[in-house]
Design an enzyme around this catalytic site. Structure first.
Site, mmCIF file in Angstrom:
data_model
loop_
_atom_site.group_PDB
_atom_site.id
_atom_site.type_symbol
_atom_site.label_atom_id
_atom_site.label_comp_id
_atom_site.label_asym_id
_atom_site.label_seq_id
_atom_site.Cartn_x
_atom_site.Cartn_y
_atom_site.Cartn_z
ATOM 1 N N ASP A 347 0.869 -1.182 0.000
ATOM 2 C CA ASP A 347 0.000 0.000 0.000
ATOM 3 C C ASP A 347 0.910 1.236 0.000
ATOM 4 O O ASP A 347 2.116 1.126 0.249
ATOM 5 C CB ASP A 347 -0.875 -0.059 1.259
ATOM 6 C CG ASP A 347 -1.796 1.140 1.375
ATOM 7 O OD1 ASP A 347 -2.320 1.578 0.343
ATOM 8 O OD2 ASP A 347 -1.973 1.627 2.495
ATOM 9 N N ASP A 539 -1.961 -1.031 5.962
ATOM 10 C CA ASP A 539 -2.357 -0.584 7.296
ATOM 11 C C ASP A 539 -3.841 -0.254 7.260
ATOM 12 O O ASP A 539 -4.367 0.152 6.243
ATOM 13 C CB ASP A 539 -1.549 0.642 7.742
ATOM 14 C CG ASP A 539 -1.883 1.866 6.913
ATOM 15 O OD1 ASP A 539 -1.994 1.726 5.681
ATOM 16 O OD2 ASP A 539 -2.043 2.958 7.478
ATOM 17 N N ASP A 543 -7.382 -2.529 4.200
ATOM 18 C CA ASP A 543 -6.446 -3.490 3.615
ATOM 19 C C ASP A 543 -6.687 -4.914 4.093
ATOM 20 O O ASP A 543 -6.008 -5.845 3.651
ATOM 21 C CB ASP A 543 -4.998 -3.080 3.947
ATOM 22 C CG ASP A 543 -4.607 -1.775 3.267
ATOM 23 O OD1 ASP A 543 -4.996 -1.576 2.111
ATOM 24 O OD2 ASP A 543 -3.919 -0.957 3.909
#
Length: 646
Positions: A347, A539, A543
């Site tokens: 991410d 995080d 996710d």
């Protein structure tokens, strides 16, 4: 072969722990060594008396001396073996050690009998010391949790441990403090940093009656919260539970060795009986005592405790070493899984970037930067927008100007008067609406940009962006060094910003503007190639689906959302993405040490078994093949606690 389960329950920090408690632990630690010290001291005296053929040291006196020497280390093992038999678990290492040493006593090999049990006890002490060190590393990691709560009791605020606060009680959280328990806001409003919980990069402003979660940081003013969950049910307490269950998920190697030991141990016992009795039918000058001695040697050599102790300890050492470095593995199986990763998906916001808006560029057209920023900051003091907060954090002295007649133009920005001059602060739409032309260079800027016009003339702009974490570049280069070349960035942020960050980090594949289900689809596509072993780093709650779908899910932030923590296999407690590289190195080092221990144990045992079958090995060689190898394996596993993964 059954070992005692390593129980992690005692690493839970107690609300009543203190100096006295630690002192007690220290005392009990010393007491553990006393039986072995007594037995070793008496054994050395006995061997010396034997060596010098002391006249009085023989017959019953010699037997009684060695029995007393044996009891401090032998009695607990014999007792454990008997308790296991009563529970139906007959073939344990405790039974093997008991048969071998009592048998040695029966044929007059007193010093050997004591030595076998003494070295076994020393091996257990080494194991306990290594496990204790690993537990301390884990406990130190977990002590980042909030340690106190300010609770209202009897019309006053009392500072107590969060574990003692009950549902329905009201707590006070001061500026900069973490909320210690889940609850509902009873103050009128609050500004909270929930980045660790949601992945949201800007502070969240909430109003009365809104739920708040443990781990959020109070930013602006003193607030009050009514507790809705006990501490044990909060997000932080979940981490403790995860650590306590960390050894429940065994690695395939560890499971194989345990299953192997359960089959292997009874075979060894029956083979030892065969070594004792079968030669009677084939050897002309059969002497029962000699063959019994060989059988006892065989029994001691064959005891698989070197494997059964050192392999779980190797993995536990890896878990402890990871914890020492701010990495929480949920089990030994994920230490193994990290060694097989060849594709890393990550991410952007909160993972490789800080998730905090800051000024990254100031461009002034006609005036000085200080004067320009004074005009801009005077206007932004009238705004509550997150971008305004980022501007007001600009490192300057007090704002020298004051804005009046400030009005907000929805979706465009602010208009007001500063020092008698009309000032516009906002986006391009605001400038266009007021017929102000801006410089062409602003067209190519992908980050958030604030344009400023003074008296209908374009004066400059500032760029607001999310900064890269200090170790973001180091993370990508480190991943390449450990052999992970396939790195992919998936982000919910604008694609233009995602591509810019990817370019800075030299990540070749990046996709932005993705919803959680889009990220999941991308990972599912990668999984269609069975050769891809995928780790995902993210995080926050959004996710969670991808964390679950990956071979190894890695959550950033030790106080992440409940869902992320529950779903992830590895948790990076320090929010540093470079820890992922360390996690891979620790996993590989753990695997190497475990296989070194397996090779050492089998290699030495085979050699000494061959010598024993030919009558060339004594009980002392047997002691080395069993307990000596176990000690070497334990010392090898302990190396994990001292290694540095830079």
């Amino acid at each position: 072969m059954k070992k005692k389960k390593l129980n992690l329950r005692d690493i839970r920090p107690s609300s009543e722990s203190g100096h006295h408690h630690n002192h007690g632990q220290h005392q009990s630690g010393l007491k553990m060594y006393i039986p072995a010290i007594i037995s070793m001291f008496m054994l050395l005296i006995g061997i010396a008396l034997d060596y010098f053929k002391t006249p009085f040291f023989k017959d019953w006196l010699r037997l009684i001396w060695y029995i007393i020497t044996y009891l401090p280390v032998g009695l607990p093992v014999v007792k454990e073996g008997w308790e296991s038999i009563k529970k139906g678990d007959v073939f344990t290492e405790f039974l093997l050690m008991s048969i071998a040493t009592i048998g040695a006593f029966s044929i007059g090999e007193f010093p050997e009998a004591v030595a076998v049990m003494l070295f076994y006890a020393v091996g257990e002490l080494f194991q306990n010391a290594a496990v204790t060190k690993a537990k301390r590393n884990i406990k130190a990691l977990l002590d980042v949790r909030p340690k106190e709560a300010n609770v209202f009791r009897k019309q006053t605020v009392v500072n107590v441990s969060p574990e003692t606060v009950e549902v329905g009680e009201k707590i006070q959280i001061r500026v900069g403090e973490k909320i210690p328990l889940d609850g509902v806001l009873i103050s009128e409003k609050a500004s909270l940093n929930t980045a660790a919980l949601t992945g949201e990069s800007k502070p969240e402003t909430i109003t009365k009656g809104t739920p708040v979660f443990a781990g959020s940081i109070n930013l602006e003013s003193v607030i009050e919260v009514e507790v809705t969950k006990e501490f044990k049910d909060s997000s932080i307490a979940r981490i403790l539970d995860l650590v306590q269950n960390a050894t429940a998920r065994k690695s395939k190697t560890e499971l194989f060795i345990r299953q192997f030991a359960r089959i292997y141990t009874p075979i060894v016992v029956f083979l030892a009986i065969g070594v004792t009795l079968l030669p009677y039918f084939f050897v002309p000058d059969y002497v029962f005592r000699d063959w019994l001695y060989r059988a006892l040697i065989f029994l001691v050599i064959s005891c698989p405790c070197a494997l059964v102790i050192s392999i779980p300890l190797g993995y536990f050492g890896g878990l402890g070493a990871a914890s020492k470095n701010g990495i929480l593995f949920k089990g030994a199986s994920f230490l193994d899984a990290m060694t097989k990763i060849n594709t890393l998906v990550l991410d952007k916001t909160g993972t490789v970037t800080k998730g905090i808006f800051k000024i990254t560029k100031i461009k002034v057209i006609h005036s000085e930067e200080k004067e320009f920023m004074n005009y801009l900051m005077a206007m932004e003091t009238q705004s509550t927008h997150p971008v305004a907060k980022a501007i007001l954090e600009y490192k300057m002295q007090d704002v020298g100007f004051k804005a009046t007649e400030v009005s907000e133009i929805a979706g465009k920005g602010l208009k007001g008067v500063v020092n008698g001059k009309t000032v516009l602060v906002g986006n391009k739409a605001l400038m266009t609406a007021n017929n102000i032309s801006v410089s062409e260079e602003t067209e190519s800027i992908v980050e958030s940009i604030v344009l400023v016009a003074i008296d209908n003339e374009f004066a400059g702009y500032v760029v607001i962006a999310d900064e890269l974490k200090e170790d973001a570049m180091e993370t990508i280069s480190g991943l390449h060094k450990v052999g992970i070349k396939n790195i992919i960035m998936l982000s919910g942020d604008k694609n233009s910003i995602t591509q810019k960050v990817a370019l800075e980090l030299k990540i070749k594949i990046a996709k932005g503007g993705l919803l959680p289900e889009d990220k999941l689809n991308e990972v599912e596509k990668l999984k269609q190639n069975s050769n891809n072993k995928i780790a995902f780093i993210g995080d926050g709650i959004n996710d969670a689906p991808v964390l679950a779908a990956s071979d190894v899910g890695i959550a950033m932030g030790g106080l992440g959302s409940d869902v992320a923590i529950e779903t992830a296999d590895v948790i990076i407690q320090t929010d540093q993405p470079s820890k992922v590289v360390k996690a891979i190195k620790i996993g590989r080092s753990t695997r190497t040490i475990v296989w070194q221990n397996i090779g050492l144990a089998f290699g030495v045992k085979v050699i000494v078994l061959i010598l024993g079958a030919g009558g060339l090995a004594t009980m002392w060689e047997a002691v080395f093949a069993d307990v000596g190898v176990a000690l070497l394996a334990i010392l090898n596993a302990v190396r994990l606690q001292r290694m540095h993964w830079n």
